[in-house]
Design an enzyme around this catalytic site. Sequence first.
Site, short mmCIF file in Angstrom:
data_model
loop_
_atom_site.label_atom_id
_atom_site.label_comp_id
_atom_site.label_asym_id
_atom_site.label_seq_id
_atom_site.Cartn_x
_atom_site.Cartn_y
_atom_site.Cartn_z
N GLU A 53 -41.66 -12.78 60.08
CA GLU A 53 -41.69 -12.53 61.73
C GLU A 53 -40.10 -12.52 61.90
O GLU A 53 -39.36 -13.45 61.95
CB GLU A 53 -42.14 -13.46 62.71
N ASP A 109 -38.52 -20.25 74.41
CA ASP A 109 -38.12 -20.74 73.06
C ASP A 109 -37.68 -22.18 73.44
O ASP A 109 -37.05 -22.27 74.57
CB ASP A 109 -37.37 -19.99 72.40
#
Length: 274
Positions: free
Chosen positions: A54, A65
């Site tokens: 990824e 995040d």
Amino acid sequence: MIASPAALRLDHALAASHAQGRAALGVYLPVGYPDRHTSRDALHLLTQSADILELGLPHTNAHLDGPIVRQAAAQALDGGFVMRDLFDTAVELAAATTTPLVVMSYWEPIAHYGSARFAHDLVASGAGSVLIPDLPESAAADWRRISREAGLHTVTLIPPHASDAHLAAIGQATSGMVYAPATPGLTGARRPLSPYLPRLVRRLRTATGQPVAVGIGISSPEQAAQASAYADAVIVGSAVIRCMQTQPRSAAVAAAQAGCDFAAGVRRAQRTTA
């Protein structure tokens, strides 16, 4: 949708791991972290243990995040990361390995670059799947048309508390796999996996008809083994970056070791029915 050869790599990886009675291991790393050279070295080494890579597109407003990924993205940007680095890295990896490449990006940099241009350049580079966690509803239909025409898989991050009807609709608009959070909150959490995760995976698989990836909060090989017992893919990111941060002089080797440790975790899982 007629999947591109790059997109089919994801389908094949998920089918292969399923045949082995385990989840596929996906490893997330922001492109350009901690610098261009080390990032590419780490990603090449990770192909030895990861079933899926990824590739994170560094962004200044990575609002979903946690601090580990934010710091890594900021370091990549400070080191001069530009969009071309994403495509160049994908070209290099696609030529050297059959490991499928999934790009994780927020919508803003894609929109700024041009969504049709981004999809075209991504497929040309050898990446076949895209995860956009904050894809706005106003742009969703247009992006899905563009991605289908390009042969890209669009992976969807499942929102919390979605109804079965909503999940079914997501399944109609998604290809490749759907992505479920293993823990609530931001990436990088170090807490027990949600006790509701097996049931969520079962609901997702039934409602969407897609393989189910579990990520966000997989912080140890033991948790990877736990999730591998019922998920189709287990994605780790912050835990690998954390290992790289502790060994800055040999960050690529540290990433490779972390990848091996998590791969061992998913492989020792006792497969159950989610």
